[in-house]
Design a protein around this motif. Structure first.
Motif, PDB file in Angstrom:
ATOM      1  N   VAL A   1       0.844  -1.186   0.000  1.00  0.00           N
ATOM      2  CA  VAL A   1       0.000   0.000   0.000  1.00  0.00           C
ATOM      3  C   VAL A   1       0.882   1.240   0.000  1.00  0.00           C
ATOM      4  N   LEU A   2       0.646   2.098  -0.993  1.00  0.00           N
ATOM      5  CA  LEU A   2       1.370   3.364  -1.072  1.00  0.00           C
ATOM      6  C   LEU A   2       0.587   4.466  -0.384  1.00  0.00           C
ATOM      7  N   LEU A   3      -0.725   4.482  -0.580  1.00  0.00           N
ATOM      8  CA  LEU A   3      -1.630   5.457   0.030  1.00  0.00           C
ATOM      9  C   LEU A   3      -2.917   4.745   0.396  1.00  0.00           C
ATOM     10  N   ALA A   4      -3.506   5.107   1.517  1.00  0.00           N
ATOM     11  CA  ALA A   4      -4.814   4.567   1.899  1.00  0.00           C
ATOM     12  C   ALA A   4      -5.603   5.692   2.535  1.00  0.00           C
ATOM     13  N   ASN A   5      -6.867   5.757   2.179  1.00  0.00           N
ATOM     14  CA  ASN A   5      -7.674   6.816   2.793  1.00  0.00           C
ATOM     15  C   ASN A   5      -8.115   6.372   4.186  1.00  0.00           C
ATOM     16  N   PRO A   6      -8.576   7.296   5.011  1.00  0.00           N
ATOM     17  CA  PRO A   6      -8.967   6.952   6.379  1.00  0.00           C
ATOM     18  C   PRO A   6     -10.057   5.882   6.445  1.00  0.00           C
ATOM     19  N   ALA A   7     -10.966   5.877   5.464  1.00  0.00           N
ATOM     20  CA  ALA A   7     -12.039   4.871   5.480  1.00  0.00           C
ATOM     21  C   ALA A   7     -11.474   3.459   5.330  1.00  0.00           C
ATOM     22  N   MET A   8     -10.442   3.265   4.484  1.00  0.00           N
ATOM     23  CA  MET A   8      -9.829   1.950   4.298  1.00  0.00           C
ATOM     24  C   MET A   8      -9.133   1.520   5.581  1.00  0.00           C
ATOM     25  N   ALA A   9      -8.375   2.418   6.196  1.00  0.00           N
ATOM     26  CA  ALA A   9      -7.672   2.075   7.432  1.00  0.00           C
ATOM     27  C   ALA A   9      -8.662   1.747   8.548  1.00  0.00           C
ATOM     28  N   ALA A  10      -9.732   2.536   8.662  1.00  0.00           N
ATOM     29  CA  ALA A  10     -10.723   2.285   9.711  1.00  0.00           C
ATOM     30  C   ALA A  10     -11.448   0.969   9.479  1.00  0.00           C
ATOM     31  N   GLU A  11     -11.744   0.660   8.220  1.00  0.00           N
ATOM     32  CA  GLU A  11     -12.458  -0.577   7.903  1.00  0.00           C
ATOM     33  C   GLU A  11     -11.637  -1.801   8.272  1.00  0.00           C
ATOM     34  N   CYS A  12     -10.350  -1.707   8.083  1.00  0.00           N
ATOM     35  CA  CYS A  12      -9.471  -2.841   8.368  1.00  0.00           C
ATOM     36  C   CYS A  12      -8.932  -2.821   9.792  1.00  0.00           C
ATOM     37  N   GLY A  13      -9.230  -1.773  10.548  1.00  0.00           N
ATOM     38  CA  GLY A  13      -8.792  -1.704  11.936  1.00  0.00           C
ATOM     39  C   GLY A  13      -7.288  -1.615  12.067  1.00  0.00           C
ATOM     40  N   THR A  14      -6.639  -0.930  11.140  1.00  0.00           N
ATOM     41  CA  THR A  14      -5.184  -0.846  11.159  1.00  0.00           C
ATOM     42  C   THR A  14      -4.760   0.518  10.628  1.00  0.00           C
ATOM     43  N   THR A  15      -3.458   0.689  10.480  1.00  0.00           N
ATOM     44  CA  THR A  15      -2.951   1.917   9.879  1.00  0.00           C
ATOM     45  C   THR A  15      -2.735   1.663   8.392  1.00  0.00           C
TER      46      THR A  15
END
Length: 181
Positions: free
Chosen positions: A35-49
């Motif tokens: 992962v080069l970039l992830a939006n906050p929704a992706m990080a929150a959905e996966c419970g990670t950074t």
């Protein structure tokens, strides 16, 4: 660079600048799945950074995961190549479409409605969603609805697993060709 290519790159870059603001979980990955970039929704959905997210596919795939709080969720992950120029090795724009939570597993008897069993038999024969819709008199959205419900009910992550479970659970008779319901 041709004007058409340059304009396409400009618009793609503008779209990527907005991805932090959308509620849809989105990530940009390299071709190796980093992962080069992830939006906050992706990080929150996966419970990670964002830096710890990984996926190694360049196609639309059915996925399931444990969300924060322990709920098992499922959806579709789509990865599309993106690059600044035609010469660059593309990165991947990854989108997660969350479809819902799995129904809790129970020891209740396995069941499939006559329509669901007919759709499963058609899939076992190799029918597409469009062909199954035509054969059953449903729309393609109607067939997809039944497949999502069956997948959630039986914990299947893709169509192949769904058909295999239909055979294993006795909804489709093994040793019979063509499959029938």
């Amino acid at each position: 660079m041709e004007d058409g290519s340059r304009e396409a790159v400009i618009w793609r870059n503008r779209a990527l600048t907005l991805f932090d603001r959308v509620a849809v979980p989105v990530a940009v990955c390299d071709v190796y799945g980093d992962v080069l970039l992830a939006n906050p929704a992706m990080a929150a959905e996966c419970g990670t950074t964002p830096g710890r997210l990984r996926h190694r596919s360049r196609y639309e795939v059915s996925v399931r995961w444990e969300a924060p709080g322990g709920a098992e969720r499922f959806g579709e992950l789509t990865a599309d190549p993106v690059s600044d120029t035609v010469e660059d090795t593309p990165a991947l724009l990854v989108m997660l479409r969350v479809q819902g939570e799995r129904e809790p597993h129970t020891d209740a008897p396995v069941h499939a409605s006559p329509v669901e069993a007919r759709i499963l038999a058609l899939l076992a024969r190799g029918a597409t969603t469009a062909k199954a819709a035509k054969e059953t008199g449903l729309t393609t959205d109607g067939v997809a609805y039944h497949l999502r419900r069956l997948s959630a009910r039986w914990g299947a992550s893709n169509r192949t697993e769904l058909v295999a479970r239909a055979y294993a659970l006795g909804v489709l008779a093994s040793g019979v060709w063509p499959p029938g319901a």
